[in-house]
Design an enzyme around this catalytic site. Structure first.
Site, mmCIF file in Angstrom:
data_model
loop_
_atom_site.group_PDB
_atom_site.id
_atom_site.type_symbol
_atom_site.label_atom_id
_atom_site.label_comp_id
_atom_site.label_asym_id
_atom_site.label_seq_id
_atom_site.Cartn_x
_atom_site.Cartn_y
_atom_site.Cartn_z
ATOM 1 N N SER A 449 -3.917 -0.355 6.637
ATOM 2 C CA SER A 449 -2.775 -1.018 7.247
ATOM 3 C C SER A 449 -2.201 -1.929 5.989
ATOM 4 O O SER A 449 -0.758 -1.973 5.943
ATOM 5 C CB SER A 449 -3.425 -1.676 8.404
ATOM 6 N N ASP A 450 -2.971 -2.683 5.290
ATOM 7 C CA ASP A 450 -2.362 -3.882 4.606
ATOM 8 C C ASP A 450 -1.782 -3.324 3.227
ATOM 9 O O ASP A 450 -0.945 -3.498 2.652
ATOM 10 C CB ASP A 450 -3.470 -4.855 4.369
ATOM 11 N N CYS A 451 -2.381 -1.991 2.656
ATOM 12 C CA CYS A 451 -2.129 -1.461 1.534
ATOM 13 C C CYS A 451 -0.627 -0.824 1.725
ATOM 14 O O CYS A 451 0.458 -0.977 1.108
ATOM 15 C CB CYS A 451 -2.871 -0.368 0.971
ATOM 16 N N GLU A 454 1.854 -3.798 2.044
ATOM 17 C CA GLU A 454 2.173 -4.596 0.692
ATOM 18 C C GLU A 454 2.973 -3.365 -0.034
ATOM 19 O O GLU A 454 4.149 -4.055 -0.849
ATOM 20 C CB GLU A 454 0.973 -4.664 0.089
#
Length: 721
Positions: A449-451, A454
């Protein structure tokens, strides 16, 4: 049963001879890093002709923050690889190499001498100089897991038992009670090697994968990493694989225990564990479950039909994982296990075994201390996305001299976006991945999710600037948004690889012992905040007409969760970086993206005060990894450049009004910058599962650029003396 030659890998003879004064090492000038669309492997050149054809590449103190940021970019830009990404070690854990080396040994995989030499160098370099042991990670205290496993593989790689360092290590291991006091994963690997009897290993029945999906503890509900570890482990254990005895393994049996091997009642030690390893003690529920499996299920209820069916289904899932990742696999724990499973099922000469052997080198990294095993096959997408954001936020992206670097980075993210879902993803319990970015490479292929967030932010930031190509189409950007919108939990928070599937009560079945919060996905502030900032940027600067109601509702629920997760002192506990500092930066960035600042939100003001109360005398911040293990902010003995930059960014995002404490921190960061524009490596930066630390060496370049640039934009780039 595997048949092995009666000698060590590479024909290294068993030797009782004491080593020379200095360990052998390879020629550093002959190592080359090959990057093929993000896949990174190290190669050792043996001939002068090869060296000629493949030359090595290069991977006045400023007065203003922006000059310092420019110097840092000038240095870091030289380390950019041809595909557009940056490479670095992703080390720290000391339990990864043992699984690989043991797998090499039992599958008769040749170990090149230059690999063996460099692994030995690394392990000796990371040996505790005081007690001679090894810990779970490079900054951890010596444990049975670290000491027993690394002692064993050093012996497999040719180290003499009479080496004074090995004698010291053996003494520490015996002081801890010997290998019999290792955690579950250590006992599994020692059993595979033939250095521990299988009765000492708590059961891992493959029949669990036959459970219907509605069962509350069915494996599909587990966290993806624990799923992919216990899947091949259960297959290997069920098959009864055990390395045929060799002179070396017989000798090891007498070295790693405190009593003769033949006198040990291994069955009585299934639950024996050293206090230094017992971070997450087995629950009463798990102990009862294990007793039922050992005493009732195994001997009386487990028919051959059930066993064969379970083995067939687990093998099918292993095969699908290999196919979905082109044998790269999720990580360096499950990868060697999958190799061993293929060796058992397909045989030593199969394509699967050959491809796995090749892929194992994706996890290896060469540094000044030797060769280590990375925590994944790299951090390519993650670091590249952050570098783009740092340059943009510093206001330097439109400078002509940095455009080629940034365009290459954008090309890398364009290439690494995942374009399709896994075939039959429901059967292998995979989450949607079309439009996502993985932590490392597209081949590895796991949505994070965060990759994804970003990388998406970086693409949007660059593609809206004049002079940058529009490589990632609107349709593909919307694919990323669609995937992110599938990942929110009912709580409003976001986890890592997929939405939460199981109850926290599953931690009662946590058999790993050395890790916490490992059985299921959890809401993470870092993941939640990353998604908030990505969705907010997309809807406000890219396309306000696409799924506006759903995006607004998702952001609203996520912000509510972020505020709920904040502690009374204003902090957030971080799960992927150290610790309260890391999470606080992301939290304040996300709150700023929805218009919450110090001036209009008391929760933001409280978070800023949390940081200010912990500023050190030199202006910096420093947080120990003990914050992660203990759950309480613990000051490091020395301020840290990376963590100081995280706080600078947090305070600037929150629009903290006072310049003096921020400028003091900026001065500290600038004073530690080296003449070449870099910063020295300091304490470890990352963490996973609460107890294991991991390095992010590129952070010391990326976050100073962002922090210094943001300060210059806010305060007019003043001279900082």
């Amino acid at each position: 049963m595997a048949r092995l030659r009666e000698k060590q890998p590479n024909g290294v003879p068993l030797s009782r001879k004491k080593p020379e004064a200095a360990d052998p090492r390879t020629d550093p000038s002959r190592w080359r890093l090959l990057d093929e669309q993000g896949r990174q492997t190290w190669h050792y050149l043996r001939s002068d002709e090869e060296i000629k054809e493949w030359p090595q590449s290069i991977a006045d103190r400023p007065e203003t923050p922006l000059n310092a940021a420019q110097n840092a970019i000038a240095y870091f830009s030289q380390l950019q690889l041809r595909p557009g990404n940056w490479a670095c070690e992703y080390g720290g854990p000391l339990f990864l190499l043992p699984g690989l080396v043991i797998t090499w040994y039992v599958t008769e995989t040749p170990i090149p001498s230059h690999v063996s030499i460099e692994i030995r160098r690394y392990l000796f370099a990371r040996q505790n100089p005081v007690d001679g042991g090894w810990g779970l990670h490079v900054e951890g205290e010596s444990s049975v897991f670290g000491t027993a496993m690394n002692y064993v593989i050093l012996r497999l790689l040719g180290a003499s038992e009479e080496d004074l360092r090995m004698i010291k290590a053996r003494g520490m291991l015996h002081k801890l009670g010997g290998a019999i006091n290792g955690p579950h994963w250590a006992k599994f690997w020692l059993s595979v090697l033939g250095c521990m009897e299988p009765e000492a290993v708590n059961p891992v029945p493959p029949e669990l994968w036959l459970l219907p999906d509605w069962v509350p503890f069915a494996p599909w509900r587990w966290w993806i990493h624990i799923r992919q570890v216990y899947l091949p482990m259960s297959y290997i254990v069920s098959k009864g694989f055990r390395c045929t005895s060799t002179p070396l393994t017989c000798q090891l049996r007498e070295e790693i225990y405190t009593q003769p091997y033949s006198s040990i009642n291994f069955a009585s030690h299934r639950n024996s564990i050293s206090p230094t390893d017992n971070y997450h003690p087995k629950s009463m529920v798990l102990n009862i479950f294990n007793q039922l499996l050992v005493n009732i299920w195994g001997p009386y209820m487990r028919t051959d039909f059930i066993r064969r069916r379970a083995e067939q289904w687990t093998w099918d899932l292993i095969r699908r994982e290999d196919e979905n990742t082109d044998f790269a696999n999720l990580g360096p724990v499950s990868g060697p296990m999958n190799l061993l499973a293929c060796y058992i099922h397909d045989g030593p000469d199969s394509y699967a075994v050959a491809r796995h052997r090749e892929r194992m080198h994706d996890f290896l990294w060469v540094k000044d201390e030797g060769m280590l095993m990375n925590g994944t096959n790299g951090v390519q997408t993650w670091d590249t996305a952050f570098l783009i954001q740092a340059v943009v936020e510093a206001g330097l992206a439109e400078e002509v001299k940095w455009k080629p670097m940034l365009i290459k980075a954008l090309e890398f993210l364009d290439d690494q976006q995942i374009r399709e879902d896994c075939p039959e993803q429901g059967i292998c319990y995979r989450h949607r991945r079309k439009g996502a970015w993985a932590f490392s490479t597209r081949e590895q292929g796991y949505t994070v999710s965060d990759c994804t967030s970003e990388a998406l932010k970086s693409v949007i930031l660059l593609q809206r600037l004049p002079g940058f190509p529009k490589l990632v189409s609107d349709e593909r950007i919307k694919d990323a948004i669609d995937t992110l919108l599938t990942m929110q939990n009912p709580s409003g928070g976001f986890a890592s690889y997929e939405a939460i599937r199981g109850s926290q009560y599953l931690e009662y079945l946590n058999a790993a012992e050395v890790f916490g919060r490992i059985m299921i996905e959890y809401d993470y502030p870092e993941c939640t905040t990353a998604v908030v900032t990505a969705l907010a940027m997309f809807s406000r600067t890219h396309d306000a007409s696409y799924r506006p109601a759903e995006i607004e509702a998702t952001i609203s629920k996520a912000v509510a969760w972020i505020l709920k997760d904040q502690r009374e002192d204003g902090s957030w506990y971080g799960s992927w970086g150290i610790c309260f500092t890391y999470a606080g930066m992301f939290a304040l960035e996300s709150l700023a993206s929805v218009g919450r600042y110090c001036s209009n939100d008391e929760r933001v003001a409280l978070a800023c005060q949390f940081f200010l109360n912990r500023q050190m005398a030199d202006g910096g911040w420093g947080e120990s990894y003990k914050s992660c293990t203990d759950g309480v902010y613990t000051q490091h003995a020395k301020s840290q450049v990376v963590q100081t930059c995280w706080v600078i960014i947090a305070l600037l995002e929150a629009q903290y009004p006072e310049r003096e404490p921020i400028e003091k921190a900026v001065r500290m960061v600038m004073n530690r910058q080296q003449q070449d524009g870099s910063w020295k490596q300091e304490a470890i930066e990352g963490v996973f599962n609460k107890s294991c630390m991991i390095t992010y060496p590129n952070y010391k370049f990326i976050f100073p650029v962002k922090a210094l640039g943001m300060f210059a934009k806010r305060f007019g780039n003043p001279k900082v003396q």
